[in-house]
Design an enzyme around this catalytic site. Structure first.
Site: not given
Ligand code: HSE
Length: 393
Positions: A196, A127
């Site tokens: 992340k 993504i």
């Protein structure tokens, strides 16, 4: 015509994925000249002539104009990426642990040496979330980023909830499929999601927060009792990372399991897929969805970073460089479900308010509001207790 001559560090799941993806792509003139690996004797589907164990064969080769770092070890990755930039080479990295810990220095090195470091592959696999945060959401309308950022834990939870598999079997599958980190505790205890989230926060809100200052709790303490509780309430448990504004000048972050209701987009994100919901002041919500782990999806994301470099793309860190960066707080209340067995364990939690309480000889639980700062202060203790904690949406 420009040509990228690549020196690749690491030929594990993602490195091999990139190698395969690159064979198929004609988009850019990019060629891997050297691959630096730890163990040259391991069987690999690549010509042995490309392999080396000497980092200098890449870092010292003037023809190599792009270093792609896809190794596991964060400290080694730090030294490779730093040296490459100091020697004037741009870098693509997938090492979220290294980036989350050394982000400020990584930004400085890019500035000092006039090189670029791209790492869209480090968060959410295929993504393209970082580049979107950087380019499209480069204004102050953004209010939150909430997502499933770890493919392995999502795969495990899917198998438990949908197929009734055991946690151990599902984890083994996630490892066999190449989704999990070499130390799977990173996945299931929420560290991978945390790293992340730290990276996304830099691009979403322009703030670098040390990982140790953010609350993370994972799924390794999940019990049948918790699964049944969620099912009875028509909910699913997913490991969720969230950064959001508390007010105009303040943001808050956490990583923890959440009991999700079916109306939420991320409720439907299954297996190794990731899903990110971006909220903003005037556009309500937007949803990005895609494979978050695995050789080829992540290899494709690395390819995208490589092609971006082909076009001289670099992150500008617009929000980080702006003087209006928000402050970070943990002084906010979160509604949680806490399952416990011993009162001693329960006493570590200072609930501001309790709305539901259940006690039995085996298990007890409460649902109530607790300050994030309280959770953060006991974060290293929690995995050792016989408890499970999940945010209630
Ligand atoms: N172990 C990671 C995950 C790989 O499961 O999401 C992709 O970052």
């Amino acid at each position: 015509m420009k040509k990228l001559t690549i020196g690749l560090f690491g030929f594990g799941t993602v490195g091999e994925g990139l190698y395969q993806v690159l064979q198929k792509s004609k988009t850019v003139d990019a060629q891997i000249k050297r691959i630096c690996v730890k163990n040259p004797n391991k069987k690999r589907r690549v010509s042995a002539d490309l392999l080396t164990t000497n980092a200098e064969d890449i870092l010292g080769d003037p023809e190599i104009n792009l270093v792609v770092e896809l190794i596991d070890n964060a400290e080694d990755a730090y030294s490779i990426v730093k040296t490459a930039m100091q020697r004037g080479k741009s870098v693509v990295s997938g090492n979220k642990a290294m980036l989350a810990v050394h982000m400020a220095e990584m930004i400085e090195l890019q500035k000092q040496h006039g090189v670029a470091l791209l790492y869209d592959a480090s968060a959410c696999g295929s993504i393209p979330v970082i580049r979107n945060l950087e380019e499209y959401y480069d204004n102050d309308l953004l209010t939150s980023v909430t997502g499933i950022l770890n493919g392995s834990s999502n795969y495990i939870l899917t198998k438990i909830f949908q197929d009734g598999e055991t946690y151990e079997k599902a984890l083994k599958e996630a490892q066999d499929l190449g989704f999990a980190e070499s130390n799977p505790s990173f996945d299931v205890d929420g560290f991978d999601s945390l790293f992340k989230l730290i990276i996304l926060t830099v691009h979403a809100f322009g703030v670098i927060i040390p990982p140790e200052d953010v609350f993370n709790f994972g799924i390794s303490n999940l019990s049948d009792f918790d699964i049944n509780y969620a099912k009875e309430k028509g909910r699913k448990i997913k490991l969720v990372a969230r950064v959001g504004k508390v007010d105009d000048d303040t943001i808050t972050l956490y990583v923890m399991p959440r009991m999700l209701t079916p109306n939420l987009y991320i409720y439907s994100v299954e297996e190794e897929y990731n899903g990110v919901v971006i909220r903003g002041q005037f556009y309500d919500k937007q949803f990005m969805f895609g494979k978050g782990a695995g050789a080829l999806p992540t290899g494709s994301s690395v390819l995208s970073d490589i092609t971006a470099r082909f076009h001289d793309y670099r992150y500008e860190y617009k929000k980080y460089n702006s003087p209006q960066a928000p402050k970070y707080t943990t002084d906010n209340l979160i509604k949680v479900y806490l399952r416990y067995r011993n009162v001693n364990d329960f006493e570590h939690f200072r609930f501001a308010e309790i709305s539901e309480k259940y006690t039995s000889n085996d298990y007890c639980y409460v649902v109530g509001k607790i300050r994030l700062s309280n959770l953060l202060s006991i974060k290293s203790l929690l995995p050792k207790l016989d408890i499970f904690l999940a945010a209630m949406s």
